[in-house]
Design a protein around this motif. Sequence first.
Motif, PDB file in Angstrom:
ATOM      1  N   VAL A 524      -9.264  33.598 -41.016  1.00  0.00           N
ATOM      2  CA  VAL A 524      -8.726  33.163 -42.302  1.00  0.00           C
ATOM      3  C   VAL A 524      -8.962  31.658 -42.405  1.00  0.00           C
ATOM      4  N   VAL A 525      -9.812  31.253 -43.322  1.00  0.00           N
ATOM      5  CA  VAL A 525     -10.204  29.854 -43.479  1.00  0.00           C
ATOM      6  C   VAL A 525      -9.329  29.223 -44.556  1.00  0.00           C
ATOM      7  N   VAL A 526      -8.626  28.174 -44.189  1.00  0.00           N
ATOM      8  CA  VAL A 526      -7.682  27.519 -45.092  1.00  0.00           C
ATOM      9  C   VAL A 526      -8.179  26.103 -45.349  1.00  0.00           C
ATOM     10  N   LEU A 527      -8.360  25.762 -46.622  1.00  0.00           N
ATOM     11  CA  LEU A 527      -8.938  24.477 -47.000  1.00  0.00           C
ATOM     12  C   LEU A 527      -7.915  23.361 -47.053  1.00  0.00           C
ATOM     13  N   GLU A 528      -6.672  23.678 -47.390  1.00  0.00           N
ATOM     14  CA  GLU A 528      -5.614  22.679 -47.507  1.00  0.00           C
ATOM     15  C   GLU A 528      -4.909  22.532 -46.152  1.00  0.00           C
ATOM     16  N   PRO A 529      -5.001  21.354 -45.508  1.00  0.00           N
ATOM     17  CA  PRO A 529      -4.439  21.209 -44.158  1.00  0.00           C
ATOM     18  C   PRO A 529      -2.953  21.539 -44.061  1.00  0.00           C
ATOM     19  N   SER A 530      -2.164  21.173 -45.058  1.00  0.00           N
ATOM     20  CA  SER A 530      -0.728  21.441 -44.972  1.00  0.00           C
ATOM     21  C   SER A 530      -0.443  22.933 -44.994  1.00  0.00           C
ATOM     22  N   CYS A 531      -1.228  23.686 -45.743  1.00  0.00           N
ATOM     23  CA  CYS A 531      -1.044  25.142 -45.765  1.00  0.00           C
ATOM     24  C   CYS A 531      -1.509  25.769 -44.455  1.00  0.00           C
ATOM     25  N   ALA A 532      -2.611  25.262 -43.909  1.00  0.00           N
ATOM     26  CA  ALA A 532      -3.076  25.768 -42.614  1.00  0.00           C
ATOM     27  C   ALA A 532      -2.040  25.499 -41.532  1.00  0.00           C
ATOM     28  N   ALA A 533      -1.440  24.315 -41.559  1.00  0.00           N
ATOM     29  CA  ALA A 533      -0.417  23.984 -40.563  1.00  0.00           C
ATOM     30  C   ALA A 533       0.812  24.862 -40.719  1.00  0.00           C
ATOM     31  N   THR A 534       1.192  25.163 -41.954  1.00  0.00           N
ATOM     32  CA  THR A 534       2.345  26.042 -42.188  1.00  0.00           C
ATOM     33  C   THR A 534       2.078  27.435 -41.635  1.00  0.00           C
ATOM     34  N   LEU A 535       0.889  27.946 -41.856  1.00  0.00           N
ATOM     35  CA  LEU A 535       0.551  29.273 -41.344  1.00  0.00           C
ATOM     36  C   LEU A 535       0.477  29.276 -39.819  1.00  0.00           C
ATOM     37  N   ARG A 536      -0.005  28.194 -39.225  1.00  0.00           N
ATOM     38  CA  ARG A 536      -0.133  28.129 -37.766  1.00  0.00           C
ATOM     39  C   ARG A 536       1.230  28.026 -37.078  1.00  0.00           C
ATOM     40  N   THR A 537       2.166  27.291 -37.683  1.00  0.00           N
ATOM     41  CA  THR A 537       3.417  26.974 -36.975  1.00  0.00           C
ATOM     42  C   THR A 537       4.652  27.553 -37.647  1.00  0.00           C
ATOM     43  N   ASP A 538       4.891  27.206 -38.911  1.00  0.00           N
ATOM     44  CA  ASP A 538       6.137  27.626 -39.571  1.00  0.00           C
ATOM     45  C   ASP A 538       6.216  29.136 -39.734  1.00  0.00           C
ATOM     46  N   LEU A 539       5.101  29.766 -40.056  1.00  0.00           N
ATOM     47  CA  LEU A 539       5.107  31.216 -40.256  1.00  0.00           C
ATOM     48  C   LEU A 539       5.609  31.964 -39.020  1.00  0.00           C
ATOM     49  N   PRO A 540       5.008  31.795 -37.848  1.00  0.00           N
ATOM     50  CA  PRO A 540       5.528  32.527 -36.681  1.00  0.00           C
ATOM     51  C   PRO A 540       6.908  32.049 -36.236  1.00  0.00           C
ATOM     52  N   GLU A 541       7.259  30.792 -36.514  1.00  0.00           N
ATOM     53  CA  GLU A 541       8.574  30.303 -36.108  1.00  0.00           C
ATOM     54  C   GLU A 541       9.682  30.840 -37.007  1.00  0.00           C
ATOM     55  N   LEU A 542       9.387  31.046 -38.283  1.00  0.00           N
ATOM     56  CA  LEU A 542      10.396  31.580 -39.205  1.00  0.00           C
ATOM     57  C   LEU A 542      10.463  33.100 -39.162  1.00  0.00           C
ATOM     58  N   LEU A 543       9.384  33.745 -38.751  1.00  0.00           N
ATOM     59  CA  LEU A 543       9.365  35.212 -38.644  1.00  0.00           C
ATOM     60  C   LEU A 543       8.973  35.613 -37.222  1.00  0.00           C
ATOM     61  N   PRO A 544       9.787  35.232 -36.238  1.00  0.00           N
ATOM     62  CA  PRO A 544       9.395  35.479 -34.841  1.00  0.00           C
ATOM     63  C   PRO A 544       9.358  36.954 -34.464  1.00  0.00           C
ATOM     64  N   ASP A 545      10.060  37.794 -35.209  1.00  0.00           N
ATOM     65  CA  ASP A 545      10.129  39.218 -34.864  1.00  0.00           C
ATOM     66  C   ASP A 545       9.082  40.065 -35.581  1.00  0.00           C
ATOM     67  N   ASP A 546       8.264  39.445 -36.391  1.00  0.00           N
ATOM     68  CA  ASP A 546       7.214  40.178 -37.108  1.00  0.00           C
ATOM     69  C   ASP A 546       5.879  39.890 -36.423  1.00  0.00           C
ATOM     70  N   PRO A 547       5.313  40.834 -35.720  1.00  0.00           N
ATOM     71  CA  PRO A 547       4.050  40.576 -34.991  1.00  0.00           C
ATOM     72  C   PRO A 547       2.900  40.200 -35.911  1.00  0.00           C
TER      73      PRO A 547
END
Length: 688
Positions: A524-547
């Motif tokens: 998944v190629v993300v052009l906007e760095p802030s969105c890429a960072a959110t997907l890399r870090t915030d997403l798994p940290e906020l949804l730790p129980d969703d594989p």
Amino acid sequence: MARSFCGSEGTFGVLTEATVRLVPLPAEPVLVVLGYADESAAAEAAAGLLPYGPLTVEGMAADLVRGAAGLPRGAAWLFCEVDGEGAARALVRAADAVDSTVVRDPAGQRALWRIREDAAGTATRSRDGTEAWPGWEDCAVPPARLGAYLREFRALLAEFGLHGVPYGHFGDGCVHVRIDFDLWTDKGVGDFRRFSEAVADLVVAHGGSLSGEHGDGQARAELLPRMYGKELVGLFGAVKDVWDPDGGLNPGMLVRPRPLDEGLRFAGLPLVGLGREAARCVGVAKCRVAGPSSGPGVMCPSYRATGEEKHSTRGRARLLHEMALGEVVTDGWRSEEVREALDLCLSCKGCRSDCPVGVDMAAYKAEFLDRHYAGPLGFLRRPRSHWTMGRLPHWLDVFGRGLNAGMRLPFAARLAGVTPERAMPRVADRTFTSWFAERASVRTAALTLWPDTFTDHLAPEVGRAAVRVLEAAGLGVALPQGRVCCGLTYVSTGQLGAARRVMRRTLDVMAGGAEGAAGPTGPVVVLEPSCAATLRTDLPELLPDDPRAARLAASVRTFAEALETLAPDWEPPRLDRPVTGQTHCHQHAVLGDAADRRLRTRAGLTGDLAGGCCGLAGNFGFEPGHYEVSVACAEDQLLPALRGAAPEATVLADGFSCRTQMGDLAGVRGRHLAEVLAEAVDEGETGS
């Protein structure tokens, strides 16, 4: 008497002035780095170097150094500063080291000394991520005994099942160490006491001192009878009573102390949650670096702009710690003091990478805001900007370019919660996704291009350029089969419940349905760095129980990473010109820009982009009360870089916020790297 008074640690009286001896600076400072087989060999060698008059002899082992770039061969090193090249050669001849490096260049010396300076922070985190604490710092033994002492100290750590990384002033026999004590449970605190008593006996057995340079304070005072004997410590108390008969000066220091395991920093803190996370700050103060800054580092832009402790990473961490304890900050999540301190946090994520102990103030701010505005009427207390810019993806989906007409109204900025110094970005006439849907491609998709909100609605030209370059590199492009959003704006405004809902809907789309497991096409190629960072870090940290969250996070690639890994043989067009601009702070902190640098080099784009933070930082720079700080952050590195750039320089900024800040403050149009390469690809085809 003067030495006794100064050494009393404030228990005799208040020191108002003192005359001190000064050490002359070397006329020709030279740094000698000596490599040894192990820590004991380095420690034993340190005493033998003292007759050669080094100004400093600092020691550390490989378990402290995360990568030994620039260091000579070995598993432990001594950093020795001497005056002159002749002294350096003499020291190397006498050292009997495995290898050595002599550094005369001041910049090279600073780079190597930075390894030592960062040790106080690096040592607070074990390699497995375990927290380590300064619970047994600063003891000293005669330099000739240091090697034997460290061997026995390491054995004592092993006996107690503890881990620590000694380092320090080996030429003075003074050792610093952070140890992974369990200071949260009764058993752990008991082990801390027993270990402290055992180490005190070990130090005394080697003829050493419980404190080498930092003083005994409360942490060592209970153990002083082991070093001086009870009779002499009793005499200390009698002398104090002469100076301070009422006992009001630093009570509990040196004499009549409280137990060493009483009043520990973590007493009363919860075992999990924000309070414990904030407690990882141990005050190294790397965040308290005054501007202007240089280099790629980001932390801490709000401190550089204000110079105030409460607007530093350390100051905010301390306030959150006090909030969790509830003794000084007594109104918990509703605290206005904490909210005010966090208000000027740009959520740049710089501390996530630049802080030696990994404090993540952007995540802490998001959680605090979420809880601060919780409750039945909490939404009424939120700033209007949280409802407008915090939910920008929703409003753009609903109203699209119709927002342009609304923002032209005279009261629009105030209604939207936007500072009057800013103009809202214009919504594009046509979205990137609608353009993509109407085009035909015969290529089999090799990747999924993420249509983030900024690219889709505000800068679709970036998306079109990325497709042009990716296809020129032989890569087929697909888009997700439905509306997706990373949740960035909800996270940054502390609307975590909404962020999780948005993220779950996105995962449903990316997986092909709520129960699907198909996943996206390729990376998944993300052009906007802030969105890429959110997907890399915030997403798994906020949804730790969703594989699915972890899978999506692992699949995220930046534009440059995608070209490097999926089309390694593709040669970008040669541009052969200098560049200036801004590396997005989230890219520095989370994603890294190594692939971008390599791609720019291959394209003949020379020079570095500015570090630091541009100061706009999403919604931050648009909110009332933030404009002056936003401009000050831009003046740290970005605006000077733009003013000093060559006329022919290409201005690069992959982040939408960075490009907006450049336009607002400098009247300069920044471009995404994809745009610059796409333009060159088109020119090359036209020319051929």
